[in-house]
Design a protein around this motif. Structure first.
Motif, mmCIF file in Angstrom:
data_model
loop_
_atom_site.group_PDB
_atom_site.id
_atom_site.type_symbol
_atom_site.label_atom_id
_atom_site.label_comp_id
_atom_site.label_asym_id
_atom_site.label_seq_id
_atom_site.Cartn_x
_atom_site.Cartn_y
_atom_site.Cartn_z
ATOM 1 N N ASP A 129 0.854 -1.179 0.000
ATOM 2 C CA ASP A 129 0.000 0.000 0.000
ATOM 3 C C ASP A 129 0.896 1.236 0.000
ATOM 4 O O ASP A 129 1.466 1.601 1.032
ATOM 5 N N ASP A 174 -7.228 -8.995 17.000
ATOM 6 C CA ASP A 174 -7.186 -8.163 15.797
ATOM 7 C C ASP A 174 -5.892 -7.357 15.690
ATOM 8 O O ASP A 174 -5.280 -7.279 14.617
ATOM 9 N N LYS A 175 -5.474 -6.753 16.779
ATOM 10 C CA LYS A 175 -4.274 -5.914 16.732
ATOM 11 C C LYS A 175 -3.040 -6.743 16.398
ATOM 12 O O LYS A 175 -2.180 -6.313 15.599
ATOM 13 N N ARG A 178 -3.119 -7.657 12.747
ATOM 14 C CA ARG A 178 -2.759 -6.495 11.929
ATOM 15 C C ARG A 178 -1.247 -6.285 11.919
ATOM 16 O O ARG A 178 -0.655 -5.955 10.880
ATOM 17 N N SER A 182 1.040 -6.383 8.631
ATOM 18 C CA SER A 182 1.869 -5.239 8.231
ATOM 19 C C SER A 182 3.295 -5.688 7.911
ATOM 20 O O SER A 182 3.934 -5.172 6.987
ATOM 21 N N ASP A 331 -4.046 4.035 9.846
ATOM 22 C CA ASP A 331 -5.458 4.069 10.189
ATOM 23 C C ASP A 331 -5.889 2.719 10.737
ATOM 24 O O ASP A 331 -5.209 1.700 10.562
ATOM 25 N N ASN A 332 -7.072 2.704 11.351
ATOM 26 C CA ASN A 332 -7.571 1.466 11.974
ATOM 27 C C ASN A 332 -7.909 0.368 10.968
ATOM 28 O O ASN A 332 -8.042 -0.778 11.360
ATOM 29 N N ASP A 333 -8.065 0.733 9.685
ATOM 30 C CA ASP A 333 -8.413 -0.279 8.688
ATOM 31 C C ASP A 333 -7.205 -0.727 7.868
ATOM 32 O O ASP A 333 -7.353 -1.375 6.827
ATOM 33 N N TRP A 334 -5.995 -0.396 8.336
ATOM 34 C CA TRP A 334 -4.789 -0.842 7.634
ATOM 35 C C TRP A 334 -3.912 -1.648 8.560
ATOM 36 O O TRP A 334 -3.685 -1.262 9.702
ATOM 37 N N THR A 336 -5.637 -4.591 6.002
ATOM 38 C CA THR A 336 -6.843 -5.408 6.137
ATOM 39 C C THR A 336 -6.444 -6.830 6.519
ATOM 40 O O THR A 336 -5.413 -7.336 6.093
#
Length: 337
Positions: A129, A174-175, A178, A182, A331-334, A336
């Motif tokens: 991204d 979730d964290k 993510r 990443s 951001d919170n949505d990156w 996914t």
């Protein structure tokens, strides 16, 4: 009552028939599968035997060919040598050469059948991204990534992280998912020709890539990358985060890092006094102690949110700016998951 019993008896008999029929089909399937395995094994054994026979035939034919060449050499210098004999010997030599060529082709085909076909390790690489990753200063030839694997990486608050650890649900946090995604996205964005060493950083620091002696890998080497991702999949987030030890590990690498990326969520939390947590001032002190190594390469950071750590972003921004790196707060949505 009599009719009802007859109906039940009939139904029971019908079910017995169905069960027997199903059992017969299952038995037939098992026997057929076993026969296929036996046949495959026999075919492989036969192919191996045929290959060995061909190898022996090739050796024998080559020996005959060499003997014939010597015979021709012995005849060539003789002035009274029969031309017909030479012609016949030359034709026999050509025939033997052709036989060796044909047998070699047959052997190659047999070896292809005998050797098991292994699919190369592969990775479904995510697309980088550019809105987040284009600014990272992960320059070559050797980039190091520290992935914080402390308990705080499970949630945005300490209370939620403790609850997840107590319930044993760290795999689906979730964290944490993510953070691992990443890392995959960063690996996909690293340009070819750059070696990468990935470390997990909690109360101790250890390599996720390569080996302890040589943690650097080529991120485009599928086998090395799949091995790294297997370790990442099983990595548990727990305990505190000792940034000073992580920085010392990087500083002590035999091949010096050209750049560094920290994927974490704030200031270090280890070492901590037994029986109590650390205040923010104490954590700032731990951060400054970690930076005593004075990194002389671009220091980059991707910081995920954690409540109660307001000074973290500013300190990492200052460090990144001083070393020509960058700090990203996604951001919170990156990314996914």
């Amino acid at each position: 009552m009599k009719k009802r019993r007859e109906a039940q008896s009939s139904a029971l008999s019908f079910m017995d028939c169905i069960c027997c029929g199903f059992g017969a089909v299952l038995l037939l399937f098992i026997l057929t599968t076993k026969k296929q395995i036996i046949l495959s094994s026999e075919e492989a054994s036969q192919s191996q035997e045929a290959a060995e026979t061909l190898q022996a035939a090739i050796k024998e034919t080559e020996a005959q060919q060499k003997a014939l060449e010597k015979e021709i050499e012995a005849l060539d210098p003789q002035p009274d040598t029969n031309a017909t004999s030479l012609s016949e010997l030359a034709a026999e030599q050509e025939r033997l050469a052709k036989a060796v060529e044909n047998q070699a082709q047959e052997l190659k085909a047999l070896e292809a059948q005998v050797e098991p076909k292994q699919a190369p390790a592969s990775l479904d690489r995510p697309s980088a991204d550019q809105s987040y990753l284009s600014g990272l200063r992960l320059r070559g030839p050797r980039a190091v990534i520290l992935l914080e694997s402390s308990g705080s990486m499970l949630a945005e608050t300490a209370a939620e992280a403790v609850t997840i650890m107590q319930q044993g649900g760290w795999q689906k946090a979730d964290k944490w998912l993510r953070a691992k995604e990443s890392l995959k996205a960063v690996l996909a964005a690293i340009p070819k020709g750059t070696q990468v060493a990935v470390f997990q950083m909690a109360e101790s620091t250890g390599p996720l890539s390569g080996s302890p002696g040589n943690p650097y890998i080529d991120p485009y080497d599928n086998a090395a990358l799949v091995s790294l991702l297997d370790r990442l999949e099983n990595l548990e987030a727990r305990g505190g985060a000792d940034l000073a030890q992580g920085m010392r590990t990087v500083a002590n690498l035999k091949e010096r890092a050209s750049s560094l990326l920290l994927i974490g969520d704030g200031l270090p939390t280890a070492p901590a006094p037994p029986g109590r947590g650390l205040s923010e001032a104490e954590r700032v002190n731990l951060f400054n102690r970690a930076m005593a190594t004075r990194p002389n390469y671009p220091f980059n950071a991707i910081l995920f949110p954690f409540e109660g750590d307001p000074s973290a972003a500013g300190l990492f921004w200052q460090l990144s700016g001083r070393t020509n790196g960058i700090t990203l707060i996604p951001d919170n949505d990156w990314p996914t998951i």
